[in-house]
Write a protein that holds these residues in place. Structure first.
Motif, mmCIF file in Angstrom:
data_model
loop_
_atom_site.group_PDB
_atom_site.id
_atom_site.type_symbol
_atom_site.label_atom_id
_atom_site.label_comp_id
_atom_site.label_asym_id
_atom_site.label_seq_id
_atom_site.Cartn_x
_atom_site.Cartn_y
_atom_site.Cartn_z
ATOM 1 N N VAL A 1 0.832 -1.205 0.000
ATOM 2 C CA VAL A 1 0.000 0.000 0.000
ATOM 3 C C VAL A 1 0.869 1.259 0.000
ATOM 4 C CG1 VAL A 1 -1.702 1.336 1.295
ATOM 5 C CG2 VAL A 1 -1.941 -1.152 1.109
ATOM 6 N N MET A 2 1.898 1.265 0.842
ATOM 7 C CA MET A 2 2.767 2.423 0.940
ATOM 8 C C MET A 2 3.863 2.350 -0.124
ATOM 9 S SD MET A 2 1.139 3.867 3.326
ATOM 10 C CE MET A 2 2.147 5.308 3.670
ATOM 11 N N PRO A 3 4.520 3.476 -0.424
ATOM 12 C CA PRO A 3 5.570 3.484 -1.455
ATOM 13 C C PRO A 3 6.730 2.559 -1.101
ATOM 14 C CG PRO A 3 4.879 5.722 -0.912
ATOM 15 C CD PRO A 3 4.235 4.822 0.090
ATOM 16 N N ASP A 4 7.545 2.269 -2.097
ATOM 17 C CA ASP A 4 8.650 1.322 -1.918
ATOM 18 C C ASP A 4 9.616 1.771 -0.835
ATOM 19 O OD1 ASP A 4 7.608 -0.287 -3.872
ATOM 20 O OD2 ASP A 4 8.972 0.391 -5.458
ATOM 21 N N ASP A 5 9.824 3.081 -0.685
ATOM 22 C CA ASP A 5 10.822 3.525 0.290
ATOM 23 C C ASP A 5 10.329 3.403 1.729
ATOM 24 O OD1 ASP A 5 9.016 5.612 0.220
ATOM 25 O OD2 ASP A 5 10.531 7.197 0.096
ATOM 26 N N TRP A 6 9.086 2.968 1.928
ATOM 27 C CA TRP A 6 8.599 2.672 3.275
ATOM 28 C C TRP A 6 8.904 1.232 3.689
ATOM 29 C CZ3 TRP A 6 4.647 5.376 6.454
ATOM 30 C CH2 TRP A 6 4.497 6.723 6.100
ATOM 31 N N CYS B 1 2.158 11.687 17.739
ATOM 32 C CA CYS B 1 2.428 11.606 16.313
ATOM 33 C C CYS B 1 2.840 10.182 15.969
ATOM 34 C CB CYS B 1 3.530 12.589 15.899
ATOM 35 S SG CYS B 1 5.142 12.238 16.630
ATOM 36 N N LEU B 2 2.858 9.903 14.677
ATOM 37 C CA LEU B 2 3.416 8.667 14.152
ATOM 38 C C LEU B 2 4.831 8.970 13.682
ATOM 39 C CD1 LEU B 2 3.127 5.702 13.094
ATOM 40 C CD2 LEU B 2 2.373 6.716 10.926
ATOM 41 N N ILE B 3 5.802 8.238 14.210
ATOM 42 C CA ILE B 3 7.197 8.414 13.809
ATOM 43 C C ILE B 3 7.575 7.312 12.827
ATOM 44 C CG2 ILE B 3 9.591 8.284 14.597
ATOM 45 C CD1 ILE B 3 8.762 9.659 17.149
ATOM 46 N N ARG B 4 8.230 7.728 11.750
ATOM 47 C CA ARG B 4 8.759 6.779 10.764
ATOM 48 C C ARG B 4 10.281 6.878 10.782
ATOM 49 N NH1 ARG B 4 8.560 8.086 4.450
ATOM 50 N NH2 ARG B 4 9.989 6.467 3.688
ATOM 51 N N LEU B 5 10.927 5.746 11.003
ATOM 52 C CA LEU B 5 12.380 5.690 11.064
ATOM 53 C C LEU B 5 12.916 4.888 9.892
ATOM 54 C CD1 LEU B 5 12.904 4.843 14.862
ATOM 55 C CD2 LEU B 5 13.045 7.105 13.791
ATOM 56 N N GLU B 6 13.857 5.483 9.166
ATOM 57 C CA GLU B 6 14.600 4.735 8.164
ATOM 58 C C GLU B 6 15.846 4.162 8.841
ATOM 59 O OE1 GLU B 6 15.400 6.837 4.561
ATOM 60 O OE2 GLU B 6 13.422 7.785 4.516
ATOM 61 N N VAL B 7 16.022 2.865 8.745
ATOM 62 C CA VAL B 7 17.124 2.177 9.415
ATOM 63 C C VAL B 7 17.944 1.429 8.377
ATOM 64 C CG1 VAL B 7 17.749 0.515 11.200
ATOM 65 C CG2 VAL B 7 15.698 1.913 11.482
ATOM 66 N N THR B 8 19.242 1.720 8.357
ATOM 67 C CA THR B 8 20.151 1.073 7.417
ATOM 68 C C THR B 8 21.308 0.458 8.185
ATOM 69 O OG1 THR B 8 19.592 2.722 5.723
ATOM 70 C CG2 THR B 8 21.573 1.389 5.366
ATOM 71 N N VAL C 1 21.457 1.360 11.801
ATOM 72 C CA VAL C 1 21.610 2.780 12.138
ATOM 73 C C VAL C 1 20.392 3.545 11.637
ATOM 74 C CG1 VAL C 1 22.999 4.859 11.765
ATOM 75 C CG2 VAL C 1 24.122 2.633 12.024
ATOM 76 N N VAL C 2 19.826 4.406 12.486
ATOM 77 C CA VAL C 2 18.721 5.258 12.065
ATOM 78 C C VAL C 2 19.291 6.412 11.236
ATOM 79 C CG1 VAL C 2 16.895 6.818 12.818
ATOM 80 C CG2 VAL C 2 17.277 4.658 14.032
ATOM 81 N N THR C 3 18.868 6.494 9.981
ATOM 82 C CA THR C 3 19.398 7.518 9.084
ATOM 83 C C THR C 3 18.442 8.679 8.864
ATOM 84 O OG1 THR C 3 18.578 6.245 7.185
ATOM 85 C CG2 THR C 3 20.862 5.866 7.883
ATOM 86 N N ARG C 4 17.185 8.495 9.212
ATOM 87 C CA ARG C 4 16.227 9.589 9.010
ATOM 88 C C ARG C 4 15.010 9.345 9.885
ATOM 89 N NH1 ARG C 4 14.045 11.603 3.033
ATOM 90 N NH2 ARG C 4 13.316 13.676 3.679
ATOM 91 N N GLU C 5 14.464 10.431 10.447
ATOM 92 C CA GLU C 5 13.244 10.357 11.255
ATOM 93 C C GLU C 5 12.235 11.364 10.739
ATOM 94 O OE1 GLU C 5 11.640 11.458 15.743
ATOM 95 O OE2 GLU C 5 13.717 10.752 15.521
ATOM 96 N N ARG C 6 11.031 10.887 10.457
ATOM 97 C CA ARG C 6 9.950 11.777 10.031
ATOM 98 C C ARG C 6 8.733 11.561 10.917
ATOM 99 N NH1 ARG C 6 10.856 10.959 3.572
ATOM 100 N NH2 ARG C 6 11.942 9.132 4.357
ATOM 101 N N ARG C 7 7.992 12.639 11.129
ATOM 102 C CA ARG C 7 6.834 12.598 12.020
ATOM 103 C C ARG C 7 5.580 13.025 11.266
ATOM 104 N NH1 ARG C 7 9.258 14.701 17.898
ATOM 105 N NH2 ARG C 7 11.116 13.343 17.827
ATOM 106 N N TYR C 8 4.487 12.282 11.506
ATOM 107 C CA TYR C 8 3.238 12.476 10.784
ATOM 108 C C TYR C 8 2.087 12.684 11.778
ATOM 109 C CZ TYR C 8 6.001 10.252 7.072
ATOM 110 O OH TYR C 8 6.991 9.937 6.177
#
Length: 413
Positions: free
Chosen positions: A332-337, A350-357, A360-367
């Motif tokens: 349902v969500m885009p590939d980068d999710w 809020c809903l926090i989305r963490l990109e983990v590579t 390591v957490v490389t990016r944090e976004r809040r919705y």
């Protein structure tokens, strides 16, 4: 990150002077608003990564659609059956069944009695990975006994709209008279074992005591027996169910991130919420190390790291009151999710989305910041939709749905 395989190093460290940093003497000050589950504190250190990004809803080609007309009373967890129906726990002791957008009027029958009050009650629900064959679910709940309350894991068969063949497969020890900061999340690990998070119940010294389940993550077989490869099996100075220790109030745990790791999120005091990779026998430091302070701003520890203790992968100052954790998989969500971590927050609202590579957490976004209130749980349905369960006496369930005519025009989000 440093790790430890036994409590001996900790006891040695304490004897060598680390205990002197705990000016509160391992006695936590509990504020009048402790029931809020973490207050917002002032930053005491800068982050090692870029600050979180707040996503404007106008850049998000998705909308939150409220489900079920009837309000939920103090819901705590949502889990999906293979056919897409959802189970939702309510802390007063009800297990709800949701079919599509409709919540059945009557709760599931046969739910065990719970100790309700403070943060306690009926907590998590976990569906057996072989549910079509076993019909089995697992519940975590608080139970009152003559010496105080304990946290239990109960297994049961879900037959039609009732629980049958109920068995208590785990009970924490010792029983104590406290109802807050209890943990309670269940998960299957990458190894197929059953894990439960347990908080320290505002008695921080419990987290370093290996003869006490408080402030631990425990690991058992699905029948309640102890795996023989647990790190403290065979020791007289430790409980065999303990898998990791030095935790304050772990509120989320997952073993399905696709990287073979067990991950957990944990509420700090005033500041210092954490994301951790959980490994066998490791000490996560509470209360010897922390990024937080007491609710009255007094110092718990001057250390944020120490030899023999595992540093968090990521931490939050001020606190957001991390309440749940899930790894996104679906179409349902885009590939980068894909594989991103989603965190529900209470104080953060809020809903926090963490990109983990590579751990390591490389990016944090809040919705949805301050849009729907405190988010108690986040879940992903079998068909890939994200569900948000809010907190409180009149709570709601939401589904994140694409606005189809905007998806093609969307900026990265």
């Amino acid at each position: 990150m440093n790790q430890i395989a036994s409590g001996a190093n900790v006891r040695s460290a304490l004897k060598s002077g680390l205990a002197s940093i705990l000016i509160s003497g391992l006695s936590l000050f509990i504020p009048s608003d402790a029931g809020a589950e973490v207050s917002v504190g002032e930053p005491q250190s800068s982050s090692t990564i870029a600050p979180p990004e707040y996503v404007d809803e106008r850049d998000l080609p998705f909308e939150l659609r409220p489900l079920v007309a009837k309000r939920l009373e103090m819901p705590w967890a949502i889990a999906f059956l293979p056919d897409g129906r959802a189970l939702v726990t309510e802390r007063p002791g009800r297990l709800r069944l949701i079919e599509g957008d409709h919540m059945l009027d009557e709760p599931i029958a046969g739910v065990p009695d719970v100790a309700f009050g403070g943060h306690s009650g009926l907590l998590d629900v976990l569906v057996d990975r072989d549910f079509p064959t076993t019909r089995r679910i697992f519940l975590s709940l608080m139970h009152n006994g003559p010496d105080g309350s304990t946290i239990r894991i109960v297994s049961a068969r879900l037959e039609d709209k009732a629980l049958e063949n109920k068995k208590v497969i785990f009970e924490s020890r010792p029983a104590i008279k406290a109802t807050d900061q209890i943990g309670g999340r269940l998960a299957f690990g990458p190894d197929g074992m059953l894990y439960l998070t347990i908080g320290d119940r505002f008695q921080m010294q419990r987290a370093q005591n290996l003869l006490d389940d408080g402030g631990k993550i425990i690991r058992i077989n699905t029948d309640g027996s102890i795996p023989q490869d647990n790190p403290f099996v065979g020791r007289d100075d430790a409980l065999p169910e303990i898998y990791s220790y030095g935790h304050r109030n772990p509120q989320g745990i997952i073993g399905n991130a696709g990287d073979g790791q067990l991950w957990s999120i944990e509420q700090g005091p005033k500041g210092g919420d954490e994301l951790n990779i959980i490994t066998s026998g490791s000490n996560y430091g509470w209360p010897i190390v922390t990024y937080g302070v007491n609710y009255d701003d007094s110092i718990i520890s001057n250390l944020t790291t120490a030899p023999g203790m595992v540093d968090p992968v990521h931490h939050w100052v001020p606190s957001v009151a991390t309440a749940s954790l899930v790894a996104y998989t679906g179409n349902v969500m885009p590939d980068d999710w894909q594989g991103n971590f989603l965190v529900g927050t209470l104080v953060g609202q809020c809903l926090i989305r963490l990109e983990v590579t590579n751990g390591v957490v490389t990016r944090e976004r809040r919705y949805f910041h301050d849009k729907i209130g405190r988010i108690r749980d986040v879940a992903v349905s079998p068909d890939g939709f994200i569900y948000l369960l809010t907190d409180g006496t009149e709570a709601s369930l939401y589904r994140l749905e694409p606005i189809e005519d905007l998806v093609a025009k969307a900026k990265p989000f």
